[in-house]
Each structure stands twice: as structure tokens, then as C-alpha cells.
Design an enzyme around this catalytic site. Structure first.
Site, short mmCIF file in Angstrom:
data_model
loop_
_atom_site.label_atom_id
_atom_site.label_comp_id
_atom_site.label_asym_id
_atom_site.label_seq_id
_atom_site.Cartn_x
_atom_site.Cartn_y
_atom_site.Cartn_z
N ASP A 53 4.12 -23.24 4.91
CA ASP A 53 4.07 -22.60 3.59
C ASP A 53 4.64 -21.19 3.62
O ASP A 53 5.38 -20.78 2.72
CB ASP A 53 2.64 -22.62 3.02
CG ASP A 53 1.61 -22.00 3.96
OD1 ASP A 53 2.01 -21.46 5.01
OD2 ASP A 53 0.41 -22.07 3.65
N GLY A 54 4.30 -20.43 4.66
CA GLY A 54 4.85 -19.08 4.78
C GLY A 54 6.35 -19.09 4.99
O GLY A 54 7.08 -18.25 4.44
N ASP A 73 -7.53 -20.86 5.07
CA ASP A 73 -7.67 -20.90 6.53
C ASP A 73 -9.15 -20.88 6.92
O ASP A 73 -9.58 -21.58 7.84
CB ASP A 73 -6.96 -19.70 7.17
CG ASP A 73 -5.46 -19.90 7.27
OD1 ASP A 73 -5.00 -21.03 7.04
OD2 ASP A 73 -4.76 -18.92 7.57
#
Length: 241
Positions: free
Chosen positions: A69-70, A91
Site C-alpha cells: 500500500d505504501g 497494523d
């Protein structure tokens, strides 16, 4: 420690996959949500049944969403505070599910109250370790310390041990002892890391307070402190309140 090297390696490996998802119109937030749901399913469905091997396989597949995703956000140029907040929050949810799954196993068919308590301690201490850094940074401190057992270490140690312990069901003798050993290692390491961060925040806050105290007399001057928003008559710029 593992964050520094593992993230750099897997980021390079997963970059083409992240680019493919972007071309398919998938958003980084969707990957974050799906990844967390997958980790929770692997941990809370398989682990309480003692299916550590298959649970670890499922979790490992979805845990890489934390890197994808990052990577997607950077490639698309859409990195945002909301994305960082969502990723960090989920997370914590995923970590809680993993150690919660261990605790459910030992509270049920695993029948070991001590290891259940150790798993719960791993869950709680992991959350507090993350909180100490976030809270320290929120009050303007760098919290410049690399803890002994941070999130990457907690996940690698516990999941590798769980996956190997799961081979016991395939006839590998004695290997199930690896999971209890790993939980104790994570518990002790998390406690050490928590102490490291608390000590660091205490030192950094004392240094920051001392620096502010030293700067205060110079800012006050001989006639006492001056208010930056006061006009020549000494009244606040917006009038009395």
C-alpha cells in the site's frame, strides 16, 4: 533492525506488483483494508484451532500488504496523512489478532494458562511499545532509539515459529515447542524495548525542558516576559476575554 533492511528489499521486489494494482484501479486504502482482514482471518480462524502452519501461510500472504500500500501511494504520488494514520492503526489491529489467536489456542484446546498469559502480554506490550513512540513524537520528541524487538522482529519471530510448530501435524516430532519459546522471546524482548523507549523519552524530555528553561531568561528580558500579541498599551490584540 529488520525494518531497515527487510523493507528496502521487499519494496524493490513488490514494486511491479504495486504498479499492476494501480493500473487495475485498486487504491492503497483498499489494499490496507484487505490485507488487515486477511491477517485477522488467518490468525483468528486458524490459530485457535491449532492450525499454525496454514494460519501462518495465510497471514504471510496478506501481511505484505503493509509494504504494497505504501509503495502504491508513493508511485501514484498520493501519500497522505490519512493513509499513514489508517496504515498505522490497522497494523495494531493485525498485531492484536495474531497474538489474540495464540491466546485463544492456549486458553482453549492448547490448555496452557501460562502461555495464554504470555501471549496476552505480547499483545499488550506490542501495543504499548508502539504507543510510547507515537506519544513521544506527539509532544515533540524524536524518540531516537532502535528497540531490541520492534514490530518486524515480533512478527518474524512469532510467525516463523508458528509456521514451523504447525509442521507437528505433518508428523515432525518435537517441533511444536518452538512456538512457546518464541512467545517468551517476544515477551521479554518487548519488555526490554518498552524500557528502552521510556528511558529515551525521559532523557529527551529532560533535555528539551532544560533547553527551554535556559532560553526563557533571554526571551523575557529585564522588564519581564513580553507577550508577542500585545500592543503598545499592553492589551491583547483581540481585546479582553
Amino acid at each position: 533492525m529488520l525494518n531497515k533492511y527487510a523493507r528496502a528489499f521487499f519494496t524493490r521486489v513488490l514494486t511491479p506488483f504495486a504498479a499492476l494494482l494501480l493500473r487495475l484501479g485498486v487504491s492503497p486504502d483498499a489494499v490496507t483494508l484487505i490485507g488487515t482482514a486477511g491477517v485477522m482471518a488467518g490468525a483468528l480462524v486458524f490459530f485457535p484451532m491449532g492450525e499454525f502452519f496454514w494460519g501462518t501461510i495465510v497471514i504471510t500472504v496478506f501481511v505484505f500488504s503493509d509494504l504494497v500500500d505504501g509503495n502504491m501511494a508513493r508511485q501514484a504520488g498520493i501519500s497522505s496523512r490519512w493513509g499513514a494514520f489508517l496504515d498505522s492503526t490497522l497494523d495494531r489491529v493485525a498485531d492484536g489478532a495474531i497474538f489474540g489467536g495464540f491466546a485463544l489456542w492456549y486458553a482453549g484446546r492448547g490448555d496452557d494458562d501460562i502461555l495464554c498469559a504470555v501471549a496476552i502480554f505480547c499483545l499488550a506490550s506490542g501495543q504499548v511499545v508502539s504507543y510510547t513512540k507515537a506519544r513521544g513524537e506527539s509532544i515533540g520528541l524524536p524518540v531516537a532509539v532502535n528497540g531490541l524487538v520492534e514490530r518486524a522482529e515480533r512478527l518474524v519471530i512469532s510467525l516463523v515459529a508458528a509456521g514451523l510448530a504447525g509442521l507437528h501435524k505433518f508428523g515432525v516430532p518435537g517441533i511444536d515447542v518452538l512456538l512457546p519459546i518464541a512467545l517468551w522471546i517476544v515477551a521479554v524482548g518487548s519488555l526490554v524495548t518498552l524500557i528502552q523507549r521510556v528511558v529515551t523519552v525521559r532523557r529527551e524530555s529532560a533535555e528539551a525542558d532544560a533547553a527551554e528553561a535556559a532560553a526563557a531568561p533571554a526571551a523575557q528580558g529585564p522588564a519581564g516576559p513580553l507577550r508577542p500579541d500585545a500592543d503598545a498599551s499592553g492589551r491583547d490584540g483581540e481585546g479582553d476575554r
